[in-house]
Design a protein around this motif. Structure first.
Motif, short mmCIF file in Angstrom:
data_model
loop_
_atom_site.label_atom_id
_atom_site.label_comp_id
_atom_site.label_asym_id
_atom_site.label_seq_id
_atom_site.Cartn_x
_atom_site.Cartn_y
_atom_site.Cartn_z
N PRO A 572 0.95 -1.19 -0.09
CA PRO A 572 -0.02 -0.12 0.21
C PRO A 572 0.83 1.24 -0.03
CG PRO A 572 0.18 -0.89 2.25
CD PRO A 572 0.76 -1.94 1.34
N LEU A 573 0.32 2.42 -0.55
CA LEU A 573 1.21 3.47 -0.48
C LEU A 573 1.21 4.02 0.88
CD1 LEU A 573 -0.97 5.54 -3.09
CD2 LEU A 573 1.47 4.86 -3.10
N SER A 574 2.37 4.88 1.16
CA SER A 574 2.50 5.37 2.56
C SER A 574 2.92 6.79 2.55
CB SER A 574 3.94 4.78 3.05
OG SER A 574 5.02 4.95 2.17
N ALA A 575 3.03 7.57 3.44
CA ALA A 575 3.15 8.88 3.64
C ALA A 575 4.53 9.37 3.51
CB ALA A 575 2.60 9.56 4.55
N PRO A 576 4.82 10.53 2.84
CA PRO A 576 6.24 10.74 2.91
C PRO A 576 7.08 10.80 4.40
CG PRO A 576 5.00 12.13 1.47
CD PRO A 576 4.09 11.52 2.17
N GLN A 577 8.19 10.35 4.14
CA GLN A 577 9.04 10.31 5.54
C GLN A 577 10.34 11.03 5.39
OE1 GLN A 577 9.49 6.29 6.55
NE2 GLN A 577 11.03 6.69 8.25
N ARG A 578 10.58 11.95 6.19
CA ARG A 578 12.02 12.44 6.28
C ARG A 578 12.75 11.92 7.08
NH1 ARG A 578 13.71 18.82 8.33
NH2 ARG A 578 16.06 18.58 7.55
N ILE A 579 14.21 11.58 6.38
CA ILE A 579 15.19 10.71 6.71
C ILE A 579 16.55 11.49 6.96
CG2 ILE A 579 14.01 8.42 6.21
CD1 ILE A 579 16.14 8.67 3.80
N ARG A 580 17.63 11.06 7.66
CA ARG A 580 18.86 11.55 7.55
C ARG A 580 19.61 10.61 6.42
NH1 ARG A 580 17.80 10.50 12.52
NH2 ARG A 580 19.68 9.08 12.67
N TYR A 581 20.86 11.38 6.23
CA TYR A 581 21.68 10.42 5.26
C TYR A 581 22.16 9.09 6.26
CZ TYR A 581 22.59 14.25 1.74
OH TYR A 581 22.21 15.31 1.05
N GLU A 582 22.16 8.99 7.42
CA GLU A 582 22.53 7.66 8.01
C GLU A 582 21.40 6.76 7.76
OE1 GLU A 582 24.98 11.11 9.99
OE2 GLU A 582 22.78 10.81 9.18
N GLN A 583 20.37 7.25 7.85
CA GLN A 583 19.00 6.17 7.78
C GLN A 583 19.14 5.84 6.15
OE1 GLN A 583 16.29 9.20 9.65
NE2 GLN A 583 15.54 7.66 10.87
N LEU A 584 19.47 6.64 5.37
CA LEU A 584 19.48 6.23 3.98
C LEU A 584 20.44 5.12 3.91
CD1 LEU A 584 18.40 7.05 0.98
CD2 LEU A 584 20.37 8.69 0.76
N ALA A 585 21.58 5.46 4.39
CA ALA A 585 22.69 4.21 4.37
C ALA A 585 22.16 2.88 4.70
CB ALA A 585 23.92 4.73 5.06
N GLU A 586 21.04 2.72 5.64
CA GLU A 586 20.64 1.64 6.07
C GLU A 586 19.56 1.17 5.26
OE1 GLU A 586 18.65 2.92 9.69
OE2 GLU A 586 20.63 2.95 10.85
N ARG A 587 19.03 2.03 4.20
CA ARG A 587 18.08 1.57 3.20
C ARG A 587 18.52 1.18 1.87
NH1 ARG A 587 12.57 2.80 4.56
NH2 ARG A 587 12.39 3.71 6.87
N ALA A 588 19.65 1.93 1.45
CA ALA A 588 20.05 1.57 0.08
C ALA A 588 21.39 0.93 0.01
CB ALA A 588 20.24 3.05 -0.47
N ASP A 589 21.66 0.32 -1.09
CA ASP A 589 22.95 -0.26 -0.94
C ASP A 589 23.79 0.76 -2.38
OD1 ASP A 589 22.43 -2.77 -0.13
OD2 ASP A 589 21.31 -2.87 -1.80
N VAL A 590 23.27 1.37 -3.00
CA VAL A 590 23.76 2.52 -3.92
C VAL A 590 22.75 3.57 -3.96
CG1 VAL A 590 22.97 1.26 -5.98
CG2 VAL A 590 25.27 2.70 -5.94
N VAL A 591 23.37 4.60 -4.34
CA VAL A 591 22.47 5.96 -4.68
C VAL A 591 22.72 6.51 -6.05
CG1 VAL A 591 22.11 8.53 -3.92
CG2 VAL A 591 22.56 6.73 -2.11
N PHE A 592 21.74 6.85 -6.66
CA PHE A 592 21.97 7.63 -7.91
C PHE A 592 21.25 9.16 -7.93
CE2 PHE A 592 21.27 8.99 -12.28
CZ PHE A 592 22.21 8.26 -13.26
N ILE A 593 22.46 9.84 -7.97
CA ILE A 593 22.04 11.23 -7.86
C ILE A 593 21.59 12.00 -9.02
CG2 ILE A 593 23.00 13.48 -6.99
CD1 ILE A 593 25.33 12.12 -5.82
N ALA A 594 20.33 12.29 -9.10
CA ALA A 594 19.52 12.74 -10.37
C ALA A 594 19.55 14.47 -10.19
CB ALA A 594 18.40 12.20 -10.42
#
Length: 896
Positions: A572-594
């Motif tokens: 299901p859809l979820s609401a937007p959620q603010r995160i820090r760069y540290e939390q991003l590192a827990e969720r992603a293996d790699v980042v594409f900066i667009a």
């Protein structure tokens, strides 16, 4: 399952069809489907298209192929119909394999129709496919035939009790014979009121439509002629224009979206006319043989009548209606359209920033439900199936008018089609799967090939079910988009494209991250697909900053669509959620900066990602910090013998302290015209050609202003567009205007590159064949660089007419681009813009304009045209970029 994607076609909306077909090609779920591109040319010829041509910016960039195109002194691009007596099969073979309908079955199992207008959504192609037993997407023959005929629609809708504006028809014969056009206009105004809406009855929803706001017979006649695809040109007007004005007139005239196209009948009104195929032929005729005081230009593909309607004052909306799992119509949330002008025309519909979409439309809940009910009722009345897009108005008194059911919707990434599906939780890949599966089920109801279609449907269902049960180990990619620069909307277009390419792959699990805030504090938000597909970056920012309860209508529709979303999406859809760069590192293996401009290309985001150990695409921190600064880039390159424009910085302190002194210094060093631009921003932000002191003062005052709102007088002097933004900076850069300077040939190019590591860990540069960029104005605009159908980019660039000379010149240019990349320590990928002077001995001088460390990655950007020549589909190019970033991170980890 092989999916033949039909796109292009003879209609005036062929460019949007071409771009939509590319969207479908890229977004089909590669776990389930194999896309097969079927290009339909201007004469209705079917071509199994070589895949690399899908990534051209426009049809005219590859078709007809350059070998079939006669030389044009004035650089006119043409469609196939501008050739006289073309060998159609030979031309088709240069870009693919001609197909006859009886051969369809050898190449695909199902036809996905992304064709628009006549021959695409009028029942013609649907009937052909039914004859040959090929299941296809969308509505069947009957609703398609009704959907293309605005007059028939209105009559049927009136009989079924739908409210509609009063209207009448004016036949072509009566119009051309009418001597008192003022009397006709007055009669129509008396019957229908002002404004009048004038429409071409058999075109797509955005072609040949005008609004006549006042009782002005000149404007009224122009509107009727526009819908009949007739233009009148006065000899005095033609002779008053300079060569640039004349060329622009013919370019607009031959633009099938806004003009009448080619070929064209030309001559004195009421006399025998001459048929002209090529814009050069027309230019010569108007320049040398202009007969009388006025000529008529008439399209052979004009209409036989026009519709004239009453204007409805109110709110405009568009609503996609789909079928639920039981075959019942389900109206998705209606989208409100906030326009800059009364008319929601082709440019307003398809160019970001020209209008704004609000979903759901800002109306009381009861009215929203009433719109949905009426749209579903019309869907059933016209016997539509699978999906349709229904447009309409809510009048100032609350009455609902439905005025244009479309059996094929535009399929650009942020179109209504995907925008509204995202509100129930389907990303583009999932929605396309839904369309194919539902279409297959609907074709069974026609009673043709029933056993075979049932077998095909069962096979697809089994595959979809097995996919849901499988747990795939995929790499998690965070796609960061948005930002707060003037290029933030293009960044969103790039980010969406990257997300969609990865989301339909078998290797990656992509999720969108929206960046906003300021240089002092980056705000990162995880956003669901419905927020990612909002109209532009500002709409997304509004959603992430004001997360509230789900709109009651959205909640209701999502509940109604539960069976669909569970089958095709799952989560299901979820609401937007603010995160820090540290939390991003827990969720992603790699980042594409667009991201484009600041932040993104300046090293700031890269610094944060390195801090948390996340690999990313593109150049490192130090290189990014140099290339974002055009002054530093110029200085470094010049020190190493690379040709750059003569340049200087202008500082805000000096400008404000002593403007006369600053102007005197600039004018002593540079002759008008010259180029001004921010020294440290994206590639298209506030780049202006300055022709006199008045424009220079306006530019300086604007870029050094204290408050954010634009200065009215300066904006007018600089001819800023209504939606154009202009950054505030502490410095700006002046560059000498680069000219031919005695060269035999002179052109502007943009060249892409990709890096990889060899077996010894050394960086290897792959520099692609550059594209030639053609600007319609004084400098290349954002739209021309990045948006489908807007720019004219010729890939490869036209360096020379012979293969041997081309190779010699291209090698020189690409060698210089590689030298620049190495000097600046560019990594991953980049785009380098330059001017090239070519001399008689095939010597090439490459003058660097700028280096973009995170080039635009919108579907139409020319870097994809270049990579295709080297065998990379966009997904494979993106994959190579991500792989390099991960290799770099692994080598950093080892060294540490």
């Amino acid at each position: 399952m092989k999916i033949g994607i039909f796109f292009g076609g003879p209609s005036r909306e062929r460019e949007i069809s071409f771009a939509g077909g590319r969207t479908v090609y890229d977004n089909l779920d590669k776990n389930v489907f194999e896309p097969v591109p079927v290009f339909v040319d201007s004469f209705g010829q079917f071509i199994l298209l070589d895949w690399q041509y899908i990534y051209k910016g426009t049809i005219r960039d590859f078709y007809p192929p350059i070998s079939a195109v006669p030389p044009s002194l004035r650089g006119f691009q043409i469609y196939l119909e501008s050739l006289t007596n073309p060998d159609l099969e030979a031309i088709a073979r240069e870009v693919g394999q001609p197909l006859q309908p009886h051969q369809f079955r050898q190449h695909f199992d199902f036809a996905f129709l992304a064709l628009h207008g006549p021959y695409g959504e009028d029942g013609n192609i649907q009937g052909l496919l039914e004859w040959y037993g090929i299941p296809y997407s969308g509505c069947g023959v009957l609703p398609s035939a009704i959907g293309i005929d605005k007059g028939a629609q209105k009559e049927l809708m009136a009989q079924a009790g739908f409210a509609g504006p009063d209207f009448t028809r004016v036949s072509r014969t009566a119009w051309l014979a009418e001597t008192d056009k003022t009397a006709l206009m007055d009669s129509l105004v008396e019957d229908l009121g002002l404004p009048l809406v004038v429409k071409a009855p058999h075109q797509g929803s955005s072609i040949g439509v005008s609004i006549v706001a006042e009782a002005d017979v000149t404007k009224f006649a122009a509107a009727v002629n526009r819908s009949l695809f007739i233009q009148e040109l006065a000899k005095a007007d033609w002779q008053s224009w300079d060569e640039t004005g004349k060329i622009n007139y013919i370019r607009t005239l031959t633009d099938i979206r806004e003009g009448i196209g080619m070929p064209v009948w030309v001559g004195l009104p009421g006399t025998d006319l001459r048929l002209m195929h090529h814009p050069e032929e027309l230019y010569h005729y108007l320049e040398q043989d202009f007969p009388g005081d006025l000529v008529q230009l008439i399209s052979p593909e004009g209409e036989d009548s026009v519709l004239v309607e009453s204007f409805i004052r109110g709110q405009e909306f568009s609503c996609i209606v789909i079928q639920d799992e039981k075959g019942n119509p389900l109206a998705l949330p209606p989208t409100g359209i906030i326009k800059r002008e009364d008319l929601f025309n082709y440019r307003s519909k398809y160019l970001p920033g020209m209008s704004r979409k609000v979903t759901p439309i800002d109306l009381p809940e009861a009215q929203l439900e009433a719109i949905r009910r009426e749209c579903c009722r019309l869907f059933e009345t016209l016997h539509c199936n699978v999906y349709a897009r229904i447009d309409g108005f809510v009048s100032e008194t609350g009455e609902i008018f439905l005025n244009d059911p479309n059996t094929t919707s535009g399929m650009l990434p942020s179109s209504f089609f995907f925008h509204q599906a995202a509100e129930i939780g389907l990303n583009p890949s999932q929605f396309l799967t839904y369309i194919i599966r539902t279409s297959l089920a609907e074709r069974i109801k026609a009673g043709k090939n029933v056993i075979a279609l049932h077998k095909q449907l069962a096979g697809l269902d089994a595959q979809l079910q097995s996919l849901q049960q499988a747990v795939a180990e995929k790499k998690r990619v965070a796609v960061i988009m948005g930002g707060f620069s003037s290029e933030r909307h293009i960044s969103v277009e790039s980010g969406r494209n990257i997300f969609e390419k990865l989301a339909s792959s078998t290797k990656y699990e992509a999720f969108p991250v929206f960046l906003t805030g300021s240089e002092a504090e980056h705000e990162l938000y995880l956003v669901p697909v419905n927020v990612m597909l909002k109209d532009n970056a500002d709409d997304i920012r509004e959603k992430v900053h004001h997360v509230g309860e789900v709109h009651p209508i959205l909640a209701k529709i999502r509940k109604e669509a539960t069976a669909v979303t569970q089958k095709y999406a799952g989560n299901p859809l979820s609401a937007p959620q603010r995160i820090r760069y540290e939390q991003l590192a827990e969720r992603a293996d790699v980042v594409f900066i667009a991201l484009h401009g600041r932040p993104g290309e300046d090293g700031a985001v890269q610094t944060e990602l390195e801090r948390v150990g996340l690999p990313y695409n593109g150049s490192g921190v130090a290189s990014s910090q140099i290339t974002i600064n055009k002054w530093e880039t110029n200085e470094l390159l010049a020190q190493h013998g690379v040709s750059v424009a003569k340049h200087r910085l202008v500082d805000k302190t000096l400008w404000l302290r002593n403007k006369p002194e600053a102007l005197a210094e600039i004018e002593a060093e540079f002759r008008y015209p010259f180029i001004t631009k921010p020294a440290d921003d994206g590639c298209s932000s506030a780049v202006k050609k300055i022709k006199n002191r008045e424009e220079l003062v306006a530019f300086g005052n604007m870029i050094f202003r204290e408050a954010e709102p634009l200065l009215d007088t300066e904006a007018q002097t600089l001819k800023l567009q209504a939606n154009e933004e202009f950054p505030q900076k502490q410095q700006f850069l002046i560059e000498e205007l680069i000219t031919r300077n005695g060269a035999l040939h002179f052109l502007e190019i943009t060249g892409g590159l990709l890096t990889r590591l060899d077996d010894q860990g050394n960086r290897v540069y792959e520099v692609f064949e550059p594209s030639e960029a053609l600007a319609s104005g004084e400098v290349l605009s954002l739209e021309e660089k990045f948006l489908a159908g807007e720019g004219q980019n010729i890939t490869p660039a036209r360096f020379a007419s012979t293969t041997e000379a081309y190779r010699a010149i291209s090698a020189q240019v690409r060698s210089e681009l590689e030298k620049v990349a190495r000097l600046l320590n560019v990594e991953g990928y980049a785009r380098i813009d330059a001017f090239v002077r070519i001399f008689e001995d095939n010597r090439a001088e490459t003058i660097i304009i700028e280096v973009n460390s995170l080039p635009g990655m919108t579907p139409a950007t020319c870097i994809f045209h270049q990579t295709a020549i080297n065998g990379y589909k966009p997904y494979h190019f993106i994959d190579a970029i991500l792989e390099y970033g991960q290799q770099r991170q692994r080598s950093l980890n080892v060294s540490h």
